[in-house]
Design a protein around this motif. Sequence first.
Motif, PDB file in Angstrom:
ATOM      1  N   GLY A 108       0.811  -1.206   0.000  1.00 44.43           N
ATOM      2  CA  GLY A 108       0.000   0.000   0.000  1.00 44.43           C
ATOM      3  C   GLY A 108       0.845   1.256   0.000  1.00 44.43           C
ATOM      4  O   GLY A 108       2.041   1.245  -0.296  1.00 44.43           O
ATOM      5  N   ASN A 109       0.219   2.357   0.355  1.00 45.49           N
ATOM      6  CA  ASN A 109       0.875   3.660   0.301  1.00 45.49           C
ATOM      7  C   ASN A 109       1.874   3.824   1.439  1.00 45.49           C
ATOM      8  O   ASN A 109       1.589   3.520   2.594  1.00 45.49           O
ATOM      9  N   ILE A 110       3.064   4.292   1.101  1.00 46.09           N
ATOM     10  CA  ILE A 110       4.079   4.675   2.085  1.00 46.09           C
ATOM     11  C   ILE A 110       4.504   6.090   1.734  1.00 46.09           C
ATOM     12  O   ILE A 110       5.066   6.333   0.670  1.00 46.09           O
ATOM     13  N   ASN A 111       4.248   7.032   2.634  1.00 45.52           N
ATOM     14  CA  ASN A 111       4.303   8.453   2.313  1.00 45.52           C
ATOM     15  C   ASN A 111       5.581   9.106   2.830  1.00 45.52           C
ATOM     16  O   ASN A 111       5.897   9.015   4.011  1.00 45.52           O
ATOM     17  N   GLN A 112       6.299   9.764   1.927  1.00 46.47           N
ATOM     18  CA  GLN A 112       7.452  10.573   2.318  1.00 46.47           C
ATOM     19  C   GLN A 112       7.165  12.066   2.194  1.00 46.47           C
ATOM     20  O   GLN A 112       8.079  12.880   2.274  1.00 46.47           O
ATOM     21  N   GLY A 113       5.903  12.438   2.001  1.00 45.07           N
ATOM     22  CA  GLY A 113       5.573  13.842   1.813  1.00 45.07           C
ATOM     23  C   GLY A 113       6.154  14.356   0.509  1.00 45.07           C
ATOM     24  O   GLY A 113       6.302  13.628  -0.470  1.00 45.07           O
ATOM     25  N   HIS A 114       6.501  15.638   0.490  1.00 41.47           N
ATOM     26  CA  HIS A 114       7.110  16.228  -0.701  1.00 41.47           C
ATOM     27  C   HIS A 114       8.617  15.997  -0.747  1.00 41.47           C
ATOM     28  O   HIS A 114       9.279  16.395  -1.709  1.00 41.47           O
ATOM     29  N   GLY A 115       9.163  15.400   0.313  1.00 44.85           N
ATOM     30  CA  GLY A 115      10.589  15.087   0.328  1.00 44.85           C
ATOM     31  C   GLY A 115      11.488  16.277   0.562  1.00 44.85           C
ATOM     32  O   GLY A 115      12.691  16.211   0.299  1.00 44.85           O
ATOM     33  N   LEU A 116      10.940  17.391   1.080  1.00 44.78           N
ATOM     34  CA  LEU A 116      11.717  18.617   1.270  1.00 44.78           C
ATOM     35  C   LEU A 116      11.901  18.882   2.763  1.00 44.78           C
ATOM     36  O   LEU A 116      10.924  18.896   3.527  1.00 44.78           O
ATOM     37  N   THR A 117      13.158  19.077   3.178  1.00 43.28           N
ATOM     38  CA  THR A 117      13.476  19.395   4.571  1.00 43.28           C
ATOM     39  C   THR A 117      14.323  20.659   4.609  1.00 43.28           C
ATOM     40  O   THR A 117      15.363  20.739   3.953  1.00 43.28           O
ATOM     41  N   PHE A 118      13.870  21.640   5.388  1.00 41.33           N
ATOM     42  CA  PHE A 118      14.554  22.927   5.512  1.00 41.33           C
ATOM     43  C   PHE A 118      15.034  23.072   6.950  1.00 41.33           C
ATOM     44  O   PHE A 118      14.251  22.953   7.892  1.00 41.33           O
ATOM     45  N   LYS A 119      16.360  23.302   7.115  1.00 39.95           N
ATOM     46  CA  LYS A 119      16.951  23.394   8.452  1.00 39.95           C
ATOM     47  C   LYS A 119      17.691  24.729   8.595  1.00 39.95           C
ATOM     48  O   LYS A 119      18.895  24.809   8.358  1.00 39.95           O
ATOM     49  N   PRO A 120      16.981  25.792   8.970  1.00 40.35           N
ATOM     50  CA  PRO A 120      17.655  27.076   9.192  1.00 40.35           C
ATOM     51  C   PRO A 120      18.313  27.122  10.568  1.00 40.35           C
ATOM     52  O   PRO A 120      17.924  26.389  11.487  1.00 40.35           O
ATOM     53  N   PHE A 121      19.320  27.976  10.707  1.00 45.06           N
ATOM     54  CA  PHE A 121      19.948  28.164  12.012  1.00 45.06           C
ATOM     55  C   PHE A 121      20.446  29.599  12.133  1.00 45.06           C
ATOM     56  O   PHE A 121      20.713  30.285  11.137  1.00 45.06           O
ATOM     57  N   GLY A 122      20.543  30.041  13.367  1.00 43.35           N
ATOM     58  CA  GLY A 122      21.129  31.336  13.679  1.00 43.35           C
ATOM     59  C   GLY A 122      22.180  31.177  14.748  1.00 43.35           C
ATOM     60  O   GLY A 122      22.029  30.355  15.660  1.00 43.35           O
ATOM     61  N   VAL A 123      23.269  31.941  14.640  1.00 41.36           N
ATOM     62  CA  VAL A 123      24.388  31.825  15.572  1.00 41.36           C
ATOM     63  C   VAL A 123      24.755  33.215  16.088  1.00 41.36           C
ATOM     64  O   VAL A 123      24.971  34.143  15.301  1.00 41.36           O
ATOM     65  N   LEU A 124      24.816  33.336  17.398  1.00 44.55           N
ATOM     66  CA  LEU A 124      25.261  34.566  18.048  1.00 44.55           C
ATOM     67  C   LEU A 124      26.579  34.262  18.745  1.00 44.55           C
ATOM     68  O   LEU A 124      26.628  33.422  19.649  1.00 44.55           O
ATOM     69  N   THR A 125      27.660  34.909  18.304  1.00 48.39           N
ATOM     70  CA  THR A 125      28.999  34.644  18.822  1.00 48.39           C
ATOM     71  C   THR A 125      29.542  35.887  19.510  1.00 48.39           C
ATOM     72  O   THR A 125      29.501  36.986  18.942  1.00 48.39           O
ATOM     73  N   SER A 126      30.063  35.695  20.706  1.00 50.04           N
ATOM     74  CA  SER A 126      30.631  36.808  21.453  1.00 50.04           C
ATOM     75  C   SER A 126      32.057  36.481  21.860  1.00 50.04           C
ATOM     76  O   SER A 126      32.295  35.541  22.623  1.00 50.04           O
ATOM     77  N   GLU A 127      33.017  37.229  21.294  1.00 46.18           N
ATOM     78  CA  GLU A 127      34.387  37.198  21.799  1.00 46.18           C
ATOM     79  C   GLU A 127      34.389  38.126  23.011  1.00 46.18           C
ATOM     80  O   GLU A 127      34.481  39.346  22.872  1.00 46.18           O
TER      81      GLU A 127
END
Length: 713
Positions: A229-248
């Motif tokens: 039967g049906n096995i669903n992977q959706g649209h197959g699109l994965t978005f992984k954004p990130f933000g980084v705050l660095t302090s010296e």
Amino acid sequence: MTRFVHYGSAVAISVCAGGLCAQPAENSIGEVRRTDSPPTIDGKLDDGVWNDASVLTDFVQVNPDEGQPATERTEIRVLFDDDNLYLGIRCYDSTPDQIVATEMRRDGPRSVDDHLIIVIDPFGSQRDGYLFSVGPAGLKMDALIEGGNWREAWDGIWYSDVSIDEQGWVAEIAIPYKSLSFDPKRPEWSLNVQRMLRRLNETSRWSGARREIGIADLGGAGVIEGFEGNINQGHGLTFKPFGVLTSEIDDGLPEFDAGFDLFYKITPEITAALTVNTDFAEAEVDQRRVNLSRFPLFFEEKRDFFLEEAGVFEFGNVRQSPRPYFSRRIGLVNGEEQPILAGARITGRSGNVRFGILDVQMDDDDELGNKNLAVGRAIVNVLDESTVGVIATNGNPSARGENSLVGADFSYINTSFMDDANLRAGGWVQATRDDPSGGEETYGYAAGGRAQLQTDDWNIFSFVAQVDDRYKPGLGFVSRPGEREHILNVTRTFRPETDLVRTIDVNTGGDFYTNLGWTVNTLEMSIVGVTIETDDRDFIAADFQIERDKIRDPFEISDGVVIPVDTYHWLFGEIEAGTDPSQPVALDAGVRVGEFYDGTRYDYSGEVTFTPNSRFRGSAEYIFQDINLPGGDFDVEILRTRGTVQFSPELTLDTIVQWDSVTDRAGLNSRLRWEPRPGQEIFLVYNESYDADDDFTSLEREAILKVGATIRF
């Protein structure tokens, strides 16, 4: 050398032929059933839908009593629907108060606790697949399986929960199809489950219960049938954004940066990945090591982007040198981080062909210029478990000019060799072209092979490589160009019929290097080594070794201490002992005593690990090396402490402090990781270095906040 390899293999084969090896276990077969109502993943196994699942049982011991029924019963239930694969596993235990449950970190060590390991091969290829592990305190680990080895850097999105009750412990798992690559038309997948019963140090499996193969050797996995039967992977699109705050902290205001990773399943079997403004702020620091040789040290890759799907780029089962592709060469030059603007990767399979292509664009550098680095790899499945492949790389991240490499390899795997042995063998060849800016164009080569034969009682490993002095892999790693390397190690395991000792390993062998004219440069040989392990996992090991080193150029081993040109021979002995690591307090200590070049060397090491409960784990390690040579005496010291606070499986604080006497600097790395839900991560990292020679004055302080999310379509 070839005679020794053939002789060792003949010995192992004759042992099996003589009937001293256990008969192989047949692979198990089970059924997976579709459910219209997904179970609630709460670690209880009281959802009514589990009553519709078939029950897979009959676990068989791998250790200590191979082939015997498991001491405690284990039941597996498997269901699936349009979106997920579900596993419910009941681990019965007649003494549930003795279940060892201390580790709850994501990707934490499994060696101390009771745990389960589940392997899945959706293609039935017997070569690559997925591994998932859970423990009764909440431990959760996953990995990609490649050729019998697993790579824990992969962090898939999946769900699990566990509980301990009066009958033992329970694990419930849901694995979304969006996290897997598979053939949706295939009605059967390969599956295996391994259980560790820590209080007895007993390992049992549902299928392939043989000592000579590991749980990641997919040739021993069973089969579950019934996918339809049906096995669903959706649209197959994965978005992984990130933000980084660095302090010296000592140098101005914090700086903000951002980027993203994008994954798209072109088909259920092929995935494209794009990374923009790649950041590795959360990567774990390297352990400090002091090099007492003339050759570069090899450090493992720890950055997630390069570890994901890394197995497809592995070549010829070459562990360190000469590696045609070593991802740590990208973005790290002479130990300094170089910015990566973007990277693209396509990995997957088409029929019997697996492939991977990686391209990385570095930020412009005043010294190195504009750098685009690429690697491509293709692997074709042949025979039942074997492969043949090719690789190509282009670019040199640490020098101007052009560099390229091509190579081919063959890997033979037979997990049922002569019925009950595991044979791995293969060969490879590489060629390089190096055309540095302002230098002479050169061509070089490297060639070699390896073989390993494992039975219930024998483990024989051999490796040979010849590396031309003009071999220059711009994206690879080579420690000793212009030499031949030979390795042969033979281990015989004895299992006395006593309740005190579980195994006695007796080994001999070593490696030696010659120049291309067959003059021996280096010999490192274990004349005899013995390791004794008890049923409680306490151990003691002793080894007596001989070494030879031909120094052709004066070698400064330490500041002001030079080893002159000569040929040196020396003998030394080592002894190490340790206690069961699953205990609240575990100890490990070692001593090395003997000659070193034309002087002496005494090494002492000790480590203590504290695990008072499931919330805290701490360790302290000290290494002292006392070297006395005619050219001068010097000491090397390394001190390392580590502490982990486990607030929950989703929230952990990991801190490591290191110091070494060579740099006389101490370093602190503290990392708080919070995963509110799978795929959503927050890291708070603090780094500081100190000058130990100046009352531990702070030299540099840095704080990093990184927030990442995963959005699936």
